[in-house]
Design a protein around this motif. Structure first.
Motif, short mmCIF file in Angstrom:
data_model
loop_
_atom_site.label_atom_id
_atom_site.label_comp_id
_atom_site.label_asym_id
_atom_site.label_seq_id
_atom_site.Cartn_x
_atom_site.Cartn_y
_atom_site.Cartn_z
N TYR A 135 0.84 -1.20 0.00
CA TYR A 135 0.00 0.00 0.00
C TYR A 135 0.87 1.25 0.00
O TYR A 135 0.62 2.20 -0.75
CB TYR A 135 -0.92 -0.02 1.23
N LEU A 136 1.92 1.25 0.83
CA LEU A 136 2.81 2.42 0.92
C LEU A 136 3.55 2.65 -0.39
O LEU A 136 3.74 3.81 -0.80
CB LEU A 136 3.81 2.24 2.06
N ALA A 137 3.95 1.58 -1.05
CA ALA A 137 4.66 1.73 -2.34
C ALA A 137 3.76 2.38 -3.38
O ALA A 137 4.22 3.23 -4.18
CB ALA A 137 5.14 0.36 -2.82
N LEU A 138 2.49 2.01 -3.37
CA LEU A 138 1.54 2.61 -4.32
C LEU A 138 1.30 4.08 -3.99
O LEU A 138 1.16 4.92 -4.90
CB LEU A 138 0.23 1.84 -4.30
N LEU A 139 1.23 4.41 -2.70
CA LEU A 139 1.10 5.82 -2.31
C LEU A 139 2.26 6.64 -2.85
O LEU A 139 2.07 7.72 -3.42
CB LEU A 139 1.07 5.94 -0.78
N LYS A 140 3.47 6.13 -2.65
CA LYS A 140 4.67 6.85 -3.13
C LYS A 140 4.63 7.02 -4.64
O LYS A 140 5.01 8.07 -5.16
CB LYS A 140 5.93 6.09 -2.71
N GLU A 141 4.19 5.98 -5.34
CA GLU A 141 4.09 6.08 -6.80
C GLU A 141 3.13 7.21 -7.19
O GLU A 141 3.42 8.00 -8.09
CB GLU A 141 3.59 4.76 -7.38
N GLY A 142 2.01 7.29 -6.49
CA GLY A 142 1.06 8.37 -6.76
C GLY A 142 1.65 9.74 -6.49
O GLY A 142 1.40 10.70 -7.24
N PHE A 143 2.42 9.85 -5.41
CA PHE A 143 3.04 11.13 -5.05
C PHE A 143 4.10 11.55 -6.07
O PHE A 143 4.26 12.73 -6.37
CB PHE A 143 3.69 11.04 -3.67
N GLU A 144 4.83 10.55 -6.58
CA GLU A 144 5.99 10.86 -7.43
C GLU A 144 5.66 10.92 -8.92
O GLU A 144 6.40 11.55 -9.68
CB GLU A 144 7.08 9.79 -7.20
N LYS A 145 4.59 10.27 -9.34
CA LYS A 145 4.30 10.14 -10.79
C LYS A 145 3.18 11.07 -11.27
O LYS A 145 2.53 10.79 -12.26
CB LYS A 145 3.95 8.68 -11.12
N ARG A 146 2.95 12.13 -10.53
CA ARG A 146 1.99 13.17 -10.93
C ARG A 146 0.56 12.64 -11.11
O ARG A 146 -0.11 12.93 -12.08
CB ARG A 146 2.47 13.90 -12.19
N TRP A 147 0.11 11.89 -10.11
CA TRP A 147 -1.30 11.52 -10.08
C TRP A 147 -2.14 12.68 -9.54
O TRP A 147 -3.35 12.69 -9.72
CB TRP A 147 -1.52 10.33 -9.13
N ILE A 148 -1.48 13.64 -8.88
CA ILE A 148 -2.20 14.63 -8.07
C ILE A 148 -2.07 16.04 -8.65
O ILE A 148 -0.99 16.49 -9.01
CB ILE A 148 -1.66 14.63 -6.62
N ASP A 149 -3.19 16.76 -8.72
CA ASP A 149 -3.20 18.19 -9.04
C ASP A 149 -3.35 18.92 -7.70
O ASP A 149 -4.42 18.88 -7.09
CB ASP A 149 -4.37 18.52 -9.98
N VAL A 150 -2.29 19.59 -7.26
CA VAL A 150 -2.15 19.92 -5.84
C VAL A 150 -2.86 21.20 -5.42
O VAL A 150 -3.68 21.20 -4.50
CB VAL A 150 -0.66 20.00 -5.46
N TYR A 151 -2.55 22.32 -6.07
CA TYR A 151 -2.93 23.63 -5.51
C TYR A 151 -4.10 24.28 -6.25
O TYR A 151 -4.35 24.01 -7.44
CB TYR A 151 -1.73 24.58 -5.53
N GLU A 152 -4.78 25.18 -5.55
CA GLU A 152 -5.86 25.95 -6.14
C GLU A 152 -5.29 26.93 -7.17
O GLU A 152 -4.20 27.47 -6.98
CB GLU A 152 -6.61 26.72 -5.04
N ASN A 153 -6.00 27.15 -8.25
CA ASN A 153 -5.66 28.21 -9.19
C ASN A 153 -6.95 28.87 -9.66
O ASN A 153 -8.06 28.37 -9.40
CB ASN A 153 -4.85 27.70 -10.39
N GLU A 154 -6.83 29.98 -10.30
CA GLU A 154 -8.00 30.73 -10.76
C GLU A 154 -8.87 29.87 -11.67
O GLU A 154 -8.41 29.31 -12.66
CB GLU A 154 -7.53 31.98 -11.52
N GLY A 155 -10.13 29.72 -11.29
CA GLY A 155 -11.08 28.97 -12.10
C GLY A 155 -11.09 27.48 -11.85
O GLY A 155 -11.94 26.77 -12.41
#
Length: 596
Positions: free
Chosen positions: A335-355
Motif C-alpha cells: 500500500y505504501l509503495a503505491l502511495l509513493k508512486e502516486g506522489f511521485e508520478k503526478r497523479w495529483i493536481d495539488v494547488y488551487e488556481n484561478e477557475g
C-alpha cells in the motif's frame, strides 16, 4: 492573496493527463473513431437470442465503447476542472456527454433484449460459452432488475431523454464553479482576502471570530441573492429523479437510487434513526464547544474553529505526504509503495488556481492509474483530504487490477469506506505519537469534528434530501422559503439548545453539489461508520480484517456492497456499525472533557 492562473502553477504540482491521452488531437481522433463505431450496435439488435456467441460479442462491443467514452469524458472533464472558465474543455466535455447519451440510446435494447431470452436458453448459453463467464455479474445485475426494465422502444426513449433532462446539474455546476463570485473580507491581520470555495473552510477555522463571521455572512449572502434560482434548479433535479423512478416502476426516487447500488431502504432508515438516537452526544459536543470557546452564545460560524487555541500550523505538501505515509503504515508495504508512486508520478493536481474546480476528488479511467484533484492549503484538514482522496485512488487501483472493466467500478455505497479508513488510521497515528497535552486535545478536536462533519452532518443532509423528495412526491412546491424553513428546523434539532441557528445557514442546501446526485450523501455517513470499525480492527492487529480489507479493496462491484463489507467483518444491513461509531464519538467527548 491573489490566486495564480493555471499556467503559473509549476508542472510538478499538476496532474499528468497525458497518461490518459497524449494530446487534444488524440482526443479528437478517439472521438471520431468512437462516433464512427456506434453503428455497430445495429448488428446485434434483435439478434441477442441467436446464440451465446452473439450475446458475448454484443456485451464485449458495448464494453469497448463504454471504455472509450469514459476515456473521452474523463480527460475532457478533468481538463475542464483545471480551469472551469475554459470554453474549449467545456465544449469537449459536452461533446463527450452527448456521445455517451447517443451510445446509451443505441444500446438501450440490450437489457430488455437479454430479459426476453427464455430463462432456460440464457442458462444454456452461460454454461456452454466459456467467454460469457466474463459477464456473469453483469447478467446477474440485469436479471435482478427485470421488473424495472421497460420494452426496448421505451428504454431507447428514456436513454435519449437523459441529455435533455440533465440541465439542472449542469447549470448548478457552472454557477457554482465558474460564475459565482464571493466578496473580499479582511483577515486577522486586516489584509483583504477574497472568499473562495477553496479557502472558505480555512477562514472558518480562524481564531479571530470576526474573520469567521465575515466569511460566513459573505459566502451565504451570495447564495441568498440567488435563492429562487437555486431552489428552481434543485427542484428541477428532484423532479428529474422522480420522473425516472416512476418510469421504471419504483415506488420513489429513493428506492430507485438505492436499488442501483443494491442497497435496501432499511439501511437509509437505520442510519437516520441511529443518528437521532445519538443526537444527545452531538448536543453535548456543542455544549462543550461553547464552553471551550468561552462564548456567550455559539453560532454556526463557530463550528469549525479548533476548540484548542494555539499557533496555526502551516504544513507543506512535502510534510503532508510524509505524515500520510507514516499514518498508513498498518496497511503494509504494498500500500505504501503505491502511495509513493502516486506522489511521485503526478497523479495529483495539488494547488488551487484561478477557475479551478472547488473541493477535492479522485477519478480516472480504467487501465490508467487514478488521479486526485486537491486544493491544498497547508492546513491539517488538507492533510486529511490528501489521505482521504488517496484512499479513493488506491481503492480504484486495486479494483482495476483485480477486476474486469465491467466489474471494477465499485458502488457508491462503499466508495467512502477506503478514503475514510485512511483518515481514521492517520488521526489515530497522530494521537499515538504526540506527547503534548495541547496537541492531543487539538487532534481529538479534529477527530470529533470528523464525526460531526461526516456522520452527523451528512446524515442531516440525507434527512433533508429525503424530506425534500417526499414533499415533491406529494405535489408540494420546493420553493426557497419551504427548503430554508425545513433546513433551519433540522439544524435546530441536530445541534440542540446551545446552538444559535443563524438564518444564513438556512441557505446551505443551495450550495451542496452532491444533492444533484440524489441520495448520495447518506453513504458518507454509512461509509464513515464502516471505516471506523475497520480501522479499529486493523490497529488492533486483526490479521483477518487486514486480509479481508485487501479483498474488499480488490472487489470492485463483483459482489453487492453490503456483502463486500462483510469481508471486513462489518454488517451494514444492521444499525450496529453506526451505533458503535457513535460510542467511539462518546468516548472522544469524555477524553476531551478531561483535557480542556
Amino acid at each position: 492573496m491573489k490566486l495564480k492562473k493555471r499556467e503559473e502553477i509549476p508542472v510538478c504540482d499538476t496532474w499528468n493527463l497525458e497518461d490518459i491521452l497524449p494530446s487534444d488531437e488524440a482526443w479528437e481522433d478517439l472521438f471520431n473513431e468512437t462516433e464512427g463505431s456506434l453503428s455497430g450496435y445495429k448488428t446485434y439488435e434483435e439478434h441477442l437470442a441467436d446464440s451465446g456467441e452473439m450475446l458475448f460479442s454484443c456485451l464485449n462491443f458495448d464494453e469497448e465503447i463504454s471504455l472509450k467514452i469514459e476515456t473521452l469524458f474523463v480527460y475532457a472533464r478533468q481538463k475542464s476542472d483545471e480551469d472551469t472558465g475554459n470554453a474549449k474543455y467545456q465544449g469537449l466535455s459536452s461533446r463527450a456527454r452527448a456521445l455517451s447519451y447517443q451510445a446509451a440510446g443505441l444500446s438501450s435494447y440490450i437489457v430488455p433484449g437479454i430479459l426476453t431470452i427464455p430463462e432456460n436458453l440464457l442458462k444454456e448459453y452461460r454454461e456452454t460459452v466459456p467467454a460469457l463467464k466474463r459477464y456473469d455479474r453483469t447478467l446477474e445485475i440485469i436479471l435482478k432488475k427485470k421488473e424495472h426494465t421497460l420494452p426496448a422502444a421505451m428504454e431507447a426513449l428514456l436513454a435519449n431523454s437523459m441529455e435533455a433532462t440533465s440541465g439542472s446539474s449542469e447549470i448548478f455546476n457552472m454557477f457554482n464553479n465558474a460564475d459565482v463570485k464571493f466578496p473580499e473580507i479582511n483577515d486577522e491581520k486586516g489584509k483583504p482576502v477574497k472568499i473562495t470555495h477553496g479557502n472558505y473552510v480555512a477562514l472558518m477555522e480562524k481564531q479571530d471570530r470576526e474573520v469567521r463571521k465575515s466569511a460566513f455572512y459573505g459566502l451565504y449572502g451570495v447564495y441568498k441573492q440567488f435563492d429562487n434560482t437555486l431552489a428552481a434548479t434543485f427542484s428541477s433535479n428532484v423532479k428529474r429523479a422522480a420522473f425516472y423512478a416512476k418510469a421504471r416502476n419504483y415506488s420513489s426516487a429513493r428506492a430507485h437510487s438505492l436499488a442501483e447500488n443494491e442497497v435496501s431502504e432499511e439501511v437509509y432508515d437505520n442510519l437516520i434513526q441511529a443518528v437521532h438516537d445519538g443526537l444527545p452526544y452531538l448536543h453535548e459536543y456543542v455544549s462543550m464547544r461553547k464552553k471551550a470557546l468561552g462564548a456567550e452564545s455559539l453560532h454556526m460560524y463557530d463550528l469549525y474553529v479548533p476548540m484548542v487555541s494555539g499557533e496555526e500550523r502551516k504544513i507543506s505538501f512535502e510534510d503532508a505526504k510524509t505524515m500520510v505515509l507514516e499514518g498508513l503504515r498498518p496497511l503494509g508495504d504494498h500500500y505504501l509503495a503505491l502511495l509513493k508512486e502516486g506522489f511521485e508520478k503526478r497523479w495529483i493536481d495539488v494547488y488551487e488556481n484561478e477557475g479551478k474546480r472547488s473541493g477535492a476528488y479522485s477519478w480516472g479511467v480504467y487501465g490508467v492509474h487514478p488521479y486526485v484533484l486537491l486544493n491544498f492549503n497547508g492546513t491539517l484538514d488538507s492533510v486529511f483530504t490528501l489521505a482521504h482522496e488517496m484512499g479513493h485512488a488506491l481503492h480504484s487501483w486495486f479494483s482495476d487490477k483485480n477486476q474486469t472493466y465491467m466489474d471494477a467500478g465499485y458502488k457508491i455505497f462503499v466508495a467512502e469506506v477506503a478514503s475514510t479508513c485512511n483518515e481514521a488510521l492517520l488521526i489515530r497515528h497522530l494521537l499515538e505519537i504526540t506527547e503534548d497535552k495541547k496537541e492531543r486535545a487539538y487532534l481529538l478536536n479534529h477527530f470529533m469534528d470528523s464525526f460531526r462533519g461526516t456522520l452527523y452532518r451528512q446524515a442531516m443532509f440525507a434527512e433533508f434530501e429525503d424530506k425534500a423528495h417526499r414533499l415533491a412526491a406529494r405535489g408540494e412546491a420546493l420553493t426557497s422559503e419551504t427548503l430554508c424553513k425545513m433546513y433551519h428546523q433540522l439544524n435546530e434539532e441536530y445541534f440542540g439548545p446551545d446552538m444559535v441557528v443563524d438564518p444564513e445557514i438556512d441557505y446551505e442546501w443551495s450550495r451542496i453539489p452532491h444533492f444533484y446526485t440524489p441520495f448520495y450523501v447518506y453513504q458518507y455517513a454509512t461509509g464513515f461508520s464502516a471505516a471506523v470499525a475497520i480501522s479499529s480492527r486493523i490497529l488492533a492487529g486483526d490479521e483477518k480484517t487486514v486480509k479481508g480489507y485487501y479483498e474488499f479493496l480488490s472487489g470492485g462491484c463483483s459482489m453487492p456492497p453490503v456483502e463486500l463489507l462483510k469481508l471486513c467483518g462489518v454488517d451494514m444491513s444492521t444499525a450496529e456499525p453506526v451505533k458503535d461509531a457513535l460510542l467511539v464519538f462518546s468516548g472522544l467527548l469524555e477524553e476531551m472533557k478531561r483535557l480542556i
